[in-house]
Write a protein that holds these residues in place. Structure first.
Motif, PDB file in Angstrom:
ATOM      1  N   THR A 269       0.854  -1.193   0.000  1.00  0.00           N
ATOM      2  CA  THR A 269       0.000   0.000   0.000  1.00  0.00           C
ATOM      3  C   THR A 269       0.899   1.256   0.000  1.00  0.00           C
ATOM      4  OG1 THR A 269      -0.126   0.168   2.399  1.00  0.00           O
ATOM      5  CG2 THR A 269      -1.787  -1.210   1.327  1.00  0.00           C
ATOM      6  N   PRO A 270       0.312   2.432  -0.228  1.00  0.00           N
ATOM      7  CA  PRO A 270       1.158   3.642  -0.251  1.00  0.00           C
ATOM      8  C   PRO A 270       1.911   3.875   1.065  1.00  0.00           C
ATOM      9  CG  PRO A 270      -1.025   4.100  -1.163  1.00  0.00           C
ATOM     10  CD  PRO A 270      -1.083   2.715  -0.635  1.00  0.00           C
ATOM     11  N   LEU A 271       1.407   3.267   2.141  1.00  0.00           N
ATOM     12  CA  LEU A 271       1.998   3.540   3.450  1.00  0.00           C
ATOM     13  C   LEU A 271       3.481   3.167   3.543  1.00  0.00           C
ATOM     14  CD1 LEU A 271       1.473   4.611   6.233  1.00  0.00           C
ATOM     15  CD2 LEU A 271       0.374   2.466   6.849  1.00  0.00           C
ATOM     16  N   ALA A 308      -0.113   4.344  13.368  1.00  0.00           N
ATOM     17  CA  ALA A 308      -1.416   4.339  14.060  1.00  0.00           C
ATOM     18  C   ALA A 308      -2.310   3.299  13.400  1.00  0.00           C
ATOM     19  CB  ALA A 308      -2.052   5.719  13.966  1.00  0.00           C
ATOM     20  N   VAL A 309      -2.829   2.403  14.202  1.00  0.00           N
ATOM     21  CA  VAL A 309      -3.708   1.342  13.677  1.00  0.00           C
ATOM     22  C   VAL A 309      -5.066   1.441  14.367  1.00  0.00           C
ATOM     23  CG1 VAL A 309      -4.041  -1.147  13.405  1.00  0.00           C
ATOM     24  CG2 VAL A 309      -1.744  -0.175  13.192  1.00  0.00           C
ATOM     25  N   ASP A 310      -6.064   1.453  13.531  1.00  0.00           N
ATOM     26  CA  ASP A 310      -7.443   1.554  14.008  1.00  0.00           C
ATOM     27  C   ASP A 310      -7.928   0.145  14.352  1.00  0.00           C
ATOM     28  OD1 ASP A 310     -10.065   2.555  14.213  1.00  0.00           O
ATOM     29  OD2 ASP A 310     -10.483   1.957  12.151  1.00  0.00           O
ATOM     30  N   GLU A 334       5.707  -6.671   7.367  1.00  0.00           N
ATOM     31  CA  GLU A 334       5.663  -6.331   8.799  1.00  0.00           C
ATOM     32  C   GLU A 334       4.408  -5.514   9.133  1.00  0.00           C
ATOM     33  OE1 GLU A 334       9.472  -5.104  10.264  1.00  0.00           O
ATOM     34  OE2 GLU A 334       8.617  -4.495  12.198  1.00  0.00           O
ATOM     35  N   LEU A 335       4.049  -4.626   8.215  1.00  0.00           N
ATOM     36  CA  LEU A 335       2.856  -3.798   8.426  1.00  0.00           C
ATOM     37  C   LEU A 335       1.606  -4.685   8.527  1.00  0.00           C
ATOM     38  CD1 LEU A 335       1.835  -0.880   8.571  1.00  0.00           C
ATOM     39  CD2 LEU A 335       1.627  -0.901   6.096  1.00  0.00           C
ATOM     40  N   ALA A 336       1.542  -5.677   7.634  1.00  0.00           N
ATOM     41  CA  ALA A 336       0.387  -6.593   7.675  1.00  0.00           C
ATOM     42  C   ALA A 336       0.382  -7.349   8.996  1.00  0.00           C
ATOM     43  CB  ALA A 336       0.461  -7.562   6.498  1.00  0.00           C
ATOM     44  N   LEU A 362      -5.097   7.814   7.121  1.00  0.00           N
ATOM     45  CA  LEU A 362      -6.542   7.649   6.935  1.00  0.00           C
ATOM     46  C   LEU A 362      -6.856   7.566   5.442  1.00  0.00           C
ATOM     47  CD1 LEU A 362      -7.826  10.159   9.648  1.00  0.00           C
ATOM     48  CD2 LEU A 362      -7.772   7.673   9.765  1.00  0.00           C
ATOM     49  N   GLY A 363      -5.770   7.354   4.662  1.00  0.00           N
ATOM     50  CA  GLY A 363      -5.892   7.359   3.201  1.00  0.00           C
ATOM     51  C   GLY A 363      -6.824   6.297   2.664  1.00  0.00           C
ATOM     52  N   GLY A 364      -6.894   5.152   3.354  1.00  0.00           N
ATOM     53  CA  GLY A 364      -7.778   4.090   2.899  1.00  0.00           C
ATOM     54  C   GLY A 364      -9.238   4.407   3.175  1.00  0.00           C
ATOM     55  N   ILE A 365      -9.489   5.454   3.951  1.00  0.00           N
ATOM     56  CA  ILE A 365     -10.868   5.772   4.359  1.00  0.00           C
ATOM     57  C   ILE A 365     -11.393   7.013   3.631  1.00  0.00           C
ATOM     58  CG2 ILE A 365     -12.385   6.242   6.343  1.00  0.00           C
ATOM     59  CD1 ILE A 365     -10.197   4.839   8.091  1.00  0.00           C
TER      60      ILE A 365
HETATM   61  N1  COA Z   1      -4.865   7.297  -0.751  1.00  0.00           N
HETATM   62  C1  COA Z   1      -5.641   6.470  -1.481  1.00  0.00           C
HETATM   63  N2  COA Z   1      -5.756   5.162  -1.212  1.00  0.00           N
HETATM   64  C2  COA Z   1      -5.089   4.667  -0.172  1.00  0.00           C
HETATM   65  C3  COA Z   1      -4.272   5.466   0.638  1.00  0.00           C
HETATM   66  C4  COA Z   1      -4.159   6.837   0.312  1.00  0.00           C
HETATM   67  N3  COA Z   1      -3.417   7.665   1.030  1.00  0.00           N
HETATM   68  N4  COA Z   1      -3.748   4.699   1.612  1.00  0.00           N
HETATM   69  C5  COA Z   1      -4.213   3.461   1.432  1.00  0.00           C
HETATM   70  N5  COA Z   1      -5.016   3.441   0.358  1.00  0.00           N
HETATM   71  C6  COA Z   1      -5.726   2.291  -0.199  1.00  0.00           C
HETATM   72  C7  COA Z   1      -4.868   1.062  -0.175  1.00  0.00           C
HETATM   73  O1  COA Z   1      -4.041   1.000  -1.310  1.00  0.00           O
HETATM   74  C8  COA Z   1      -5.928  -0.001  -0.163  1.00  0.00           C
HETATM   75  O2  COA Z   1      -6.498  -0.082  -1.451  1.00  0.00           O
HETATM   76  P1  COA Z   1      -6.754  -1.479  -2.191  1.00  0.00           P
HETATM   77  O3  COA Z   1      -7.455  -2.355  -1.186  1.00  0.00           O
HETATM   78  O4  COA Z   1      -7.575  -1.103  -3.366  1.00  0.00           O
HETATM   79  O5  COA Z   1      -5.407  -1.975  -2.542  1.00  0.00           O
HETATM   80  C9  COA Z   1      -7.002   0.590   0.735  1.00  0.00           C
HETATM   81  O6  COA Z   1      -6.790   1.999   0.693  1.00  0.00           O
HETATM   82  C10 COA Z   1      -6.977   0.112   2.174  1.00  0.00           C
HETATM   83  O7  COA Z   1      -5.701   0.289   2.728  1.00  0.00           O
HETATM   84  P2  COA Z   1      -5.438  -0.138   4.248  1.00  0.00           P
HETATM   85  O8  COA Z   1      -5.915  -1.531   4.425  1.00  0.00           O
HETATM   86  O9  COA Z   1      -5.984   0.877   5.137  1.00  0.00           O
HETATM   87  O10 COA Z   1      -3.863  -0.248   4.317  1.00  0.00           O
HETATM   88  P3  COA Z   1      -2.795   0.835   4.716  1.00  0.00           P
HETATM   89  O11 COA Z   1      -1.484   0.182   4.548  1.00  0.00           O
HETATM   90  O12 COA Z   1      -2.997   2.100   4.005  1.00  0.00           O
HETATM   91  O13 COA Z   1      -3.064   1.124   6.270  1.00  0.00           O
HETATM   92  C11 COA Z   1      -3.335   0.718   8.602  1.00  0.00           C
HETATM   93  C12 COA Z   1      -2.837   0.155   7.250  1.00  0.00           C
HETATM   94  C13 COA Z   1      -3.142  -0.333   9.640  1.00  0.00           C
HETATM   95  C14 COA Z   1      -2.547   1.946   8.956  1.00  0.00           C
HETATM   96  C15 COA Z   1      -4.816   1.108   8.437  1.00  0.00           C
HETATM   97  O14 COA Z   1      -5.585  -0.055   8.196  1.00  0.00           O
HETATM   98  C16 COA Z   1      -5.395   1.852   9.606  1.00  0.00           C
HETATM   99  O15 COA Z   1      -5.705   1.277  10.670  1.00  0.00           O
HETATM  100  N6  COA Z   1      -5.608   3.190   9.428  1.00  0.00           N
HETATM  101  C17 COA Z   1      -6.254   4.031  10.428  1.00  0.00           C
HETATM  102  C18 COA Z   1      -5.265   4.783  11.276  1.00  0.00           C
HETATM  103  C19 COA Z   1      -6.008   5.741  12.197  1.00  0.00           C
HETATM  104  O16 COA Z   1      -7.065   5.428  12.726  1.00  0.00           O
HETATM  105  N7  COA Z   1      -5.489   6.931  12.369  1.00  0.00           N
HETATM  106  C20 COA Z   1      -6.195   7.932  13.081  1.00  0.00           C
HETATM  107  C21 COA Z   1      -5.372   8.454  14.159  1.00  0.00           C
HETATM  108  S1  COA Z   1      -5.894  10.070  14.592  1.00  0.00           S
END
Ligand code: COA
Length: 439
Positions: A269-271, A308-310, A334-336, A362-365
């Motif tokens: 992922t982009p992270l 940060a993991v939700d 490792e992230l997974a 929060l990019g995935g959201i």
């Molecule tokens: N822009 C667009 N898409 C994005 C993105 C971004 N910045 N970041 C991730 N995505 C996409 C991913 O590529 C993935 O897409 P796909 O399934 O089509 O391949 C999708 O969003 C889901 O990604 P996610 O499972 O969230 O993986 P991640 O590596 O980006 O994040 C965590 C992993 C553990 C950080 C994430 O699941 C999480 O818990 N985020 C919340 C953190 C939080 O609550 N912060 C608030 C603190 S104030």
């Protein structure tokens, strides 16, 4: 003659695999009979494991976060000569010489009766222990000496016992000491209003919500309580400023997608690109890889990145260690792993300690920007929102580019605005052209 014996978790009722939340003694400490060795906290109750006899702690067999049940060994204690009889264990009569330091001690188990800190409080009655969001601050340098009931009393008032001076024999803290501490603190806060110091906040509004309609009450999870206390402290004590920027990640996304097609072992992922770019930025701007310690700035030469993991129970921040030494695929793996561990509630304090800088994605959201709260004692945190394709002017025409919003919150006591703008611009350039990470 002195004898080394095991101190065990006594009968703690129906509780099993209860986490150790506090170590109350250190190796070398003298303990008296019934003095607390460790505090356990289940969802419903806090209890101390008392020393079954007086002696000197020779080894601690548990660490913070370990899960223990009845019979788990908490410590090895060298019993005082005269305490052996008092231990009321037939085995205690067989005095043995203390083992050599490199030989495993021959030990005998002795369990005292667990002293519940409160009469089985319900989840709603259990009060937030003043422990930290970042596990770094959980580890006490020296542990205050107080009975379980005094500990509960202090917790109820939000008093950190480490700051209270014990007035009883041997420095033991009594309820009166906690009351005196609170009085002094209140007097100090009142003085603060005249001098401009202190927060001097008005009381939290007390509202009878049921008067206005139907309600339901739900206890906060343990993670909510711990992270809430830490977020509130960090928000109140750190002068936050947030710098916003956007990175053109069009090429990065092409490469990321190709990586995903070339291998199916891990999801990239982009992270992970952000982790690599952050490490490069920390190497370029060391003040961001630092912590305040009194009048000194502690500059770290290692690169441990908190993510940060939700989770359904709230926010946790596990740490990826030595991120500078790991490639994109290793970081993805490792992230997974840490995300799964976090969501299965299997993270221990060691998994969440030692971070230098955190990333909250929060990019995935969704969302276009936000102001993340710094995870003290770190001095900055990067918030990442959802990338979107937008028209970008290239000098002659608008072209579609994928732009990633970045929100960098920083501690203005350590970092000034210009440095933050440079750091964020560096990040954006590195993500736009990944070859820059090789410089
Ligand atoms: N822009 C667009 N898409 C994005 C993105 C971004 N910045 N970041 C991730 N995505 C996409 C991913 O590529 C993935 O897409 P796909 O399934 O089509 O391949 C999708 O969003 C889901 O990604 P996610 O499972 O969230 O993986 P991640 O590596 O980006 O994040 C965590 C992993 C553990 C950080 C994430 O699941 C999480 O818990 N985020 C919340 C953190 C939080 O609550 N912060 C608030 C603190 S104030």
């Amino acid at each position: 003659m002195a004898q080394i014996k095991q101190a065990l978790v006594p009968d703690i009722g129906d509780y099993h695999d209860v986490p150790v939340i506090e170590l109350l003694v250190q190796v070398g400490d003298r303990v008296s009979k019934d003095q607390g060795l460790a505090t356990l906290e289940s969802d419903k109750a806090t209890m101390e494991v008392p020393a079954p006899f007086a002696g000197t702690v020779r080894e601690l067999k548990v660490k913070l976060g370990d899960a223990v049940s009845e019979g788990s060994v908490v410590a090895l204690i060298e019993a005082d000569g005269d305490a052996q009889a008092a231990a009321a264990e037939p085995a205690a009569a067989k005095a043995e010489p203390p083992p050599k330091s490199d030989a495993p001690a021959k030990t005998e188990p002795v369990a005292a009766k667990a002293e519940p800190a409160a009469a089985q409080p319900t989840a709603r009655e259990t009060h937030t222990p003043p422990v930290a969001f970042s596990a770094d601050t959980v580890l006490p340098a020296s542990v205050p000496y107080a009975s379980p009931s005094v500990r509960v009393f202090a917790r109820e008032l939000g008093v950190d016992l480490a700051q209270v001076k014990g007035g009883e024999r041997g420095g033991r803290i009594a309820k009166a000491d906690v009351q005196a501490f609170v009085k002094a603190a209140l007097a100090g806060a009142a003085g603060g209003s005249a001098t401009g110091g202190g927060l001097n906040l008005i009381a939290w509004p007390k509202v009878d919500f049921a008067k206005f309609g139907e309600i339901e009450r739900r206890p906060l999870s343990r993670i909510n309580k711990l992270s809430g206390a830490n977020l509130a402290r960090n928000w109140a004590m750190i002068p936050h400023v947030t710098q916003f920027d956007e990175a053109d990640i069009t090429e990065m996304e092409t490469f990321r997608k190709r990586l995903g097609e070339e291998q199916k072992e891990v999801k990239v992922t982009p992270l992970v690109f952000l982790i690599k770019a952050v490490v490069a930025a920390l190497q370029q701007y060391p003040a961001f890889n630092a912590s305040l310690d009194g009048d000194e700035l502690v500059l770290k030469k290692y690169f441990h990145i908190g993510i940060a993991v939700d989770t359904p129970d709230g926010l946790v921040v596990p740490v990826i260690r030595n991120a500078d030494q790991k490639g994109l695929l290793a970081l993805s793996k490792e992230l997974a792993e840490i995300s799964v561990k976090a969501r299965e509630k299997k993270l221990g304090p060691a998994d969440m300690s030692g971070g230098c800088f955190s990333i909250s994605s929060l990019g995935g959201i969704g969302g276009t920007a936000f102001t993340p709260i710094i995870n003290a004692p770190e001095v900055a945190i990067l918030g990442v929102s959802k990338a979107q394709t937008k028209p970008l002017w290239n000098g002659t025409e608008f072209i579609p580019r994928l732009l990633l919003p970045l929100s960098l919150s920083y501690d203005h006591r350590v970092i000034d605005g210009a440095a933050a703008a440079r750091f964020t611009a560096f990040l954006a350039r590195a993500l736009t052209d990944l070859r820059r990470l090789l410089l």
